[in-house]
Design a protein around this motif. Structure first.
Motif, PDB file in Angstrom:
ATOM      1  N   GLN A 296       0.655  -1.414   0.165  1.00 14.52           N
ATOM      2  CA  GLN A 296      -0.199  -0.055   0.346  1.00 14.52           C
ATOM      3  C   GLN A 296       0.816   1.332  -0.130  1.00 14.52           C
ATOM      4  OE1 GLN A 296      -3.067  -0.279  -0.125  1.00 14.52           O
ATOM      5  NE2 GLN A 296      -3.425  -2.202   0.209  1.00 14.52           N
ATOM      6  N   PRO A 297       1.015   1.976  -0.717  1.00 16.45           N
ATOM      7  CA  PRO A 297       1.422   3.462  -0.462  1.00 16.45           C
ATOM      8  C   PRO A 297       1.173   4.046   0.606  1.00 16.45           C
ATOM      9  CG  PRO A 297       0.029   3.944  -1.300  1.00 16.45           C
ATOM     10  CD  PRO A 297      -1.365   2.694  -1.582  1.00 16.45           C
ATOM     11  N   GLU A 298       1.966   4.705   0.916  1.00 14.63           N
ATOM     12  CA  GLU A 298       2.444   5.589   2.144  1.00 14.63           C
ATOM     13  C   GLU A 298       1.666   6.528   2.221  1.00 14.63           C
ATOM     14  OE1 GLU A 298       6.251   6.998   4.086  1.00 14.63           O
ATOM     15  OE2 GLU A 298       6.919   5.294   3.470  1.00 14.63           O
ATOM     16  N   LYS A 299       0.611   6.774   4.156  1.00 11.37           N
ATOM     17  CA  LYS A 299      -0.554   7.834   3.956  1.00 11.37           C
ATOM     18  C   LYS A 299       0.847   8.800   4.821  1.00 11.37           C
ATOM     19  CE  LYS A 299      -3.988   5.203   3.045  1.00 11.37           C
ATOM     20  NZ  LYS A 299      -4.718   6.006   1.893  1.00 11.37           N
ATOM     21  N   LYS A 300       0.452   9.767   3.796  1.00  7.70           N
ATOM     22  CA  LYS A 300       0.828  11.191   4.383  1.00  7.70           C
ATOM     23  C   LYS A 300       0.462  11.823   5.438  1.00  7.70           C
ATOM     24  CE  LYS A 300       1.662  13.292  -0.199  1.00  7.70           C
ATOM     25  NZ  LYS A 300       1.622  13.857  -1.901  1.00  7.70           N
ATOM     26  N   LYS A 301       1.160  12.246   6.000  1.00 10.58           N
ATOM     27  CA  LYS A 301       0.634  12.255   7.804  1.00 10.58           C
ATOM     28  C   LYS A 301       0.941  13.948   8.299  1.00 10.58           C
ATOM     29  CE  LYS A 301       2.472   7.827   9.628  1.00 10.58           C
ATOM     30  NZ  LYS A 301       2.822   7.222  10.279  1.00 10.58           N
ATOM     31  N   MET A 302      -0.254  14.879   9.000  1.00 14.64           N
ATOM     32  CA  MET A 302      -0.072  15.664   9.478  1.00 14.64           C
ATOM     33  C   MET A 302       0.527  15.865  10.274  1.00 14.64           C
ATOM     34  SD  MET A 302      -1.599  18.793   9.569  1.00 14.64           S
ATOM     35  CE  MET A 302      -3.731  19.184   8.919  1.00 14.64           C
ATOM     36  N   PHE A 303       2.345  16.104  10.272  1.00 14.68           N
ATOM     37  CA  PHE A 303       2.888  16.546  11.598  1.00 14.68           C
ATOM     38  C   PHE A 303       3.070  17.819  12.185  1.00 14.68           C
ATOM     39  CE2 PHE A 303       5.007  13.262   8.371  1.00 14.68           C
ATOM     40  CZ  PHE A 303       5.614  12.501   8.939  1.00 14.68           C
ATOM     41  N   PHE A 304       1.671  18.228  12.333  1.00 13.20           N
ATOM     42  CA  PHE A 304       1.595  19.677  13.155  1.00 13.20           C
ATOM     43  C   PHE A 304       0.530  19.669  14.074  1.00 13.20           C
ATOM     44  CE2 PHE A 304       3.187  20.625   8.834  1.00 13.20           C
ATOM     45  CZ  PHE A 304       3.870  21.061   9.025  1.00 13.20           C
ATOM     46  N   ASP A 305       0.508  20.153  15.357  1.00  6.54           N
ATOM     47  CA  ASP A 305      -0.440  20.113  16.187  1.00  6.54           C
ATOM     48  C   ASP A 305      -1.736  20.384  15.373  1.00  6.54           C
ATOM     49  OD1 ASP A 305      -2.396  19.633  18.756  1.00  6.54           O
ATOM     50  OD2 ASP A 305      -0.905  21.259  19.638  1.00  6.54           O
ATOM     51  N   ALA A 306      -2.831  20.043  15.786  1.00  6.78           N
ATOM     52  CA  ALA A 306      -3.723  20.646  15.020  1.00  6.78           C
ATOM     53  C   ALA A 306      -4.042  21.607  15.524  1.00  6.78           C
ATOM     54  CB  ALA A 306      -5.250  19.603  14.498  1.00  6.78           C
ATOM     55  N   ASP A 307      -4.347  21.714  17.153  1.00  8.45           N
ATOM     56  CA  ASP A 307      -4.881  22.681  18.173  1.00  8.45           C
ATOM     57  C   ASP A 307      -4.076  24.167  18.012  1.00  8.45           C
ATOM     58  OD1 ASP A 307      -6.519  20.658  19.398  1.00  8.45           O
ATOM     59  OD2 ASP A 307      -5.354  19.911  20.892  1.00  8.45           O
ATOM     60  N   ALA A 308      -2.940  23.500  17.425  1.00 13.90           N
ATOM     61  CA  ALA A 308      -1.974  25.432  17.562  1.00 13.90           C
ATOM     62  C   ALA A 308      -2.826  26.411  15.962  1.00 13.90           C
ATOM     63  CB  ALA A 308      -0.532  24.805  17.705  1.00 13.90           C
ATOM     64  N   TYR A 309      -3.597  25.585  15.525  1.00 12.12           N
ATOM     65  CA  TYR A 309      -4.294  26.347  14.066  1.00 12.12           C
ATOM     66  C   TYR A 309      -5.635  26.272  13.728  1.00 12.12           C
ATOM     67  CZ  TYR A 309       0.984  25.479  13.471  1.00 12.12           C
ATOM     68  OH  TYR A 309       2.506  24.810  13.192  1.00 12.12           O
ATOM     69  N   ALA A 311      -8.736  26.947  11.500  1.00 11.46           N
ATOM     70  CA  ALA A 311      -9.593  26.038  11.141  1.00 11.46           C
ATOM     71  C   ALA A 311      -9.212  26.123   9.403  1.00 11.46           C
ATOM     72  CB  ALA A 311     -11.139  25.938  11.070  1.00 11.46           C
ATOM     73  N   ASP A 312      -9.138  27.514   8.978  1.00  4.88           N
ATOM     74  CA  ASP A 312      -8.773  27.975   7.780  1.00  4.88           C
ATOM     75  C   ASP A 312      -7.256  27.633   7.528  1.00  4.88           C
ATOM     76  OD1 ASP A 312     -11.015  29.076   7.052  1.00  4.88           O
ATOM     77  OD2 ASP A 312     -10.138  31.110   7.462  1.00  4.88           O
ATOM     78  N   GLU A 313      -6.175  27.154   8.508  1.00  2.00           N
ATOM     79  CA  GLU A 313      -4.719  27.148   8.679  1.00  2.00           C
ATOM     80  C   GLU A 313      -4.875  25.219   8.304  1.00  2.00           C
ATOM     81  OE1 GLU A 313      -2.717  30.363  11.858  1.00  2.00           O
ATOM     82  OE2 GLU A 313      -3.612  28.999  12.314  1.00  2.00           O
ATOM     83  N   GLN A 314      -5.255  25.275   9.128  1.00  2.00           N
ATOM     84  CA  GLN A 314      -5.217  23.254   9.278  1.00  2.00           C
ATOM     85  C   GLN A 314      -5.540  23.307   8.015  1.00  2.00           C
ATOM     86  OE1 GLN A 314      -7.241  21.120  12.435  1.00  2.00           O
ATOM     87  NE2 GLN A 314      -6.960  22.902  13.672  1.00  2.00           N
ATOM     88  N   GLU A 315      -6.548  23.292   6.559  1.00  4.81           N
ATOM     89  CA  GLU A 315      -6.924  23.498   5.766  1.00  4.81           C
ATOM     90  C   GLU A 315      -5.361  23.667   4.829  1.00  4.81           C
ATOM     91  OE1 GLU A 315      -9.792  21.206   3.858  1.00  4.81           O
ATOM     92  OE2 GLU A 315      -9.798  21.824   5.243  1.00  4.81           O
ATOM     93  N   VAL A 316      -5.320  24.580   4.697  1.00 10.86           N
ATOM     94  CA  VAL A 316      -4.202  25.677   4.445  1.00 10.86           C
ATOM     95  C   VAL A 316      -3.381  24.690   4.088  1.00 10.86           C
ATOM     96  CG1 VAL A 316      -2.481  27.012   3.535  1.00 10.86           C
ATOM     97  CG2 VAL A 316      -4.403  27.620   3.932  1.00 10.86           C
ATOM     98  N   ILE A 317      -2.610  23.605   5.451  1.00  8.78           N
ATOM     99  CA  ILE A 317      -1.321  22.622   5.510  1.00  8.78           C
ATOM    100  C   ILE A 317      -2.255  22.102   5.122  1.00  8.78           C
ATOM    101  CG2 ILE A 317      -0.814  21.291   7.901  1.00  8.78           C
ATOM    102  CD1 ILE A 317      -0.488  23.797   9.256  1.00  8.78           C
ATOM    103  N   LYS A 318      -2.722  21.074   5.774  1.00  6.55           N
ATOM    104  CA  LYS A 318      -3.678  19.726   4.762  1.00  6.55           C
ATOM    105  C   LYS A 318      -3.576  19.580   3.381  1.00  6.55           C
ATOM    106  CE  LYS A 318      -7.907  16.960   4.325  1.00  6.55           C
ATOM    107  NZ  LYS A 318      -9.522  16.773   4.074  1.00  6.55           N
ATOM    108  N   VAL A 319      -3.707  21.126   2.232  1.00  9.48           N
ATOM    109  CA  VAL A 319      -3.250  21.272   0.689  1.00  9.48           C
ATOM    110  C   VAL A 319      -2.060  21.220   0.361  1.00  9.48           C
ATOM    111  CG1 VAL A 319      -4.579  22.042  -0.421  1.00  9.48           C
ATOM    112  CG2 VAL A 319      -6.027  21.600   0.854  1.00  9.48           C
ATOM    113  N   LEU A 320      -1.206  21.549   1.454  1.00  8.37           N
ATOM    114  CA  LEU A 320       0.242  21.870   0.719  1.00  8.37           C
ATOM    115  C   LEU A 320       0.908  20.567   1.018  1.00  8.37           C
ATOM    116  CD1 LEU A 320       1.104  24.890   2.214  1.00  8.37           C
ATOM    117  CD2 LEU A 320       0.634  24.401  -0.034  1.00  8.37           C
ATOM    118  N   LEU A 321       0.051  19.114   2.313  1.00  7.32           N
ATOM    119  CA  LEU A 321       0.363  18.462   2.351  1.00  7.32           C
ATOM    120  C   LEU A 321      -0.204  16.903   1.604  1.00  7.32           C
ATOM    121  CD1 LEU A 321       0.473  17.769   6.403  1.00  7.32           C
ATOM    122  CD2 LEU A 321       2.243  17.475   5.150  1.00  7.32           C
ATOM    123  N   GLU A 322      -1.145  17.282   0.628  1.00 13.82           N
ATOM    124  CA  GLU A 322      -1.599  16.608  -0.292  1.00 13.82           C
ATOM    125  C   GLU A 322      -0.749  17.175  -1.737  1.00 13.82           C
ATOM    126  OE1 GLU A 322      -5.704  17.034   0.291  1.00 13.82           O
ATOM    127  OE2 GLU A 322      -5.976  15.672   2.039  1.00 13.82           O
TER     128      GLU A 322
END
Length: 368
Positions: A296-309, A311-322
């Motif tokens: 299976q391919p490796e899943k890209k993980k969120m290496f950031f503490d979601a609580d520190a950001y 909702a908009d910031e989390q969405e930006v980080i997620k899109v960049l990771l993908e």
């Protein structure tokens, strides 16, 4: 009826607006629904939008066409997958000229661990057909999704052999999803609906005109982890698809053919010019792709503490990771649905937090 989805569909019925402009409009306005509520003057300040297009948007005439299209899709069990939807293929989201809308029919899982595109000449020889048969038999243990273009020759042989070996297969069409071309492939396409399906970016009723097929080829390339060329002449659709796949940084493979044979020239040229890996068996594919049965391919993980950001910031980080950790601001806006004005503030906040850095060309990159 969901007004924002109806607005998204309506954008596709405005003359002169293509995938890029639709993204641009949504990036600047924040949503498809807001596009139609934006004053004419502000619309004309958006790059690529002139007076004629702005007037077409403000008149809102495309909504009647969009309502009919949506009703027909529901009646014919066709799914409309917009670029912003969760069920839109993640592989396509990574290419710059991805369709903003897909019409999908059948039982399709775009998120399989391995997706292989198969293309080749419409004038397949016994040698080419045998290569497809042997390849499909050997690929079966990997359980990949097989993608091709439903055309005569190599394409239809690939679809049929995939079904024969219990592999899901998707046909990417250069027409509307209701217009089967060629008609002689209707029976095979019906079988594909149970184990795969059909995909197109064209609205209902679109004829299989020549200009639709190069556009169709980019979808095949974009959906594929690996693109395999099996028999191709010196010029033709298969080589166009290979060129597109290379531009997307996809792995391209080609079976060699006998010197002097017309439908070997294309494959041999791809290999000779290092535009395709030499393929003699599935073992070559497994070696270069680092595939083994069941991997299976490796899943890209969120290496950031979601609580520190936020909702908009989390969405930006997620899109960049993908998306390989960097994107242009317009693409970030399109993919997140955050209006450009608000997005600029979000990006600046993330920059102050040392999460990302601006690059030339209004591109933003996640920091390690």
């Amino acid at each position: 009826m969901d007004q924002n989805r109806l607005s998204l569909l309506a954008l596709h019925f405005i003359p002169g607006i293509g995938n890029q402009l639709i993204r641009q409009l949504i990036s600047y306005c924040g949503s498809a629904e807001r596009v139609f509520k934006t004053p004419r003057g502000k619309l004309m300040k958006i790059p690529g939008i002139g007076a004629v297009t702005a007037d077409s948007i403000r008149l809102g005439k495309p909504f009647s066409d969009a309502e009919k299209e949506m009703q027909r899709a529901q009646k014919e069990d066709v799914t409309l997958a917009f670029f912003t939807d969760k069920n839109y293929p993640s592989r396509l989201k990574q290419i710059a000229d991805a369709p903003s809308l897909l019409y999908c029919k059948g039982n399709i899982n775009f998120e399989t661990s391995k997706t292989i595109g198969i293309v080749g000449t419409r004038m397949a020889t016994p040698y080419g057909k045998k290569l497809v048969e042997e390849l499909m038999l050997d690929l079966a243990p990997h359980e990949p999704l097989i993608v091709s273009g439903l055309a005569y020759g190599i394409d239809i042989v690939a679809h049929r052999q995939a079904l024969k070996n219990n592999m899901a297969t998707v046909g990417v069409m250069g027409s509307g999803i209701d217009v089967m071309y060629p008609a002689s492939h209707t029976e095979t396409s019906t079988k594909m609906l149970k184990h795969g399906g059909l995909v197109t970016e064209n609205p209902f009723g679109t004829r299989p005109d020549a200009h639709n097929f190069p556009a169709r080829n980019r979808i095949i390339a974009g959906l594929s982890d690996a693109l395999i060329v099996i028999e191709a002449a010196e010029k033709g659709g298969a080589l166009i698809t290979a060129e597109i796949a290379n531009s997307y940084n996809k792995d391209v493979f080609a079976f060699p053919g006998n010197i002097g044979q017309r439908f070997s020239e294309g494959c041999n040229a791809l290999i000779r010019s290092n535009k395709a890996n030499l393929l003699t068996s599935v073992k070559d594919l497994e070696y270069i792709m680092n595939w083994s049965v069941g991997t299976q391919p490796e899943k890209k993980k969120m290496f950031f503490d979601a609580d520190a950001y936020s909702a908009d910031e989390q969405e930006v980080i997620k899109v960049l990771l993908e998306n390989n950790r960097q994107l242009a601001i317009d693409d970030i806006g399109w993919r997140t649905g955050i209006a450009i004005g608000r997005l600029a503030s979000v990006l600046l906040g993330l920059e102050f937090k040392n999460v990302l850095a601006p690059l030339p060309g209004k591109v933003y990159k996640l920091l390690e």
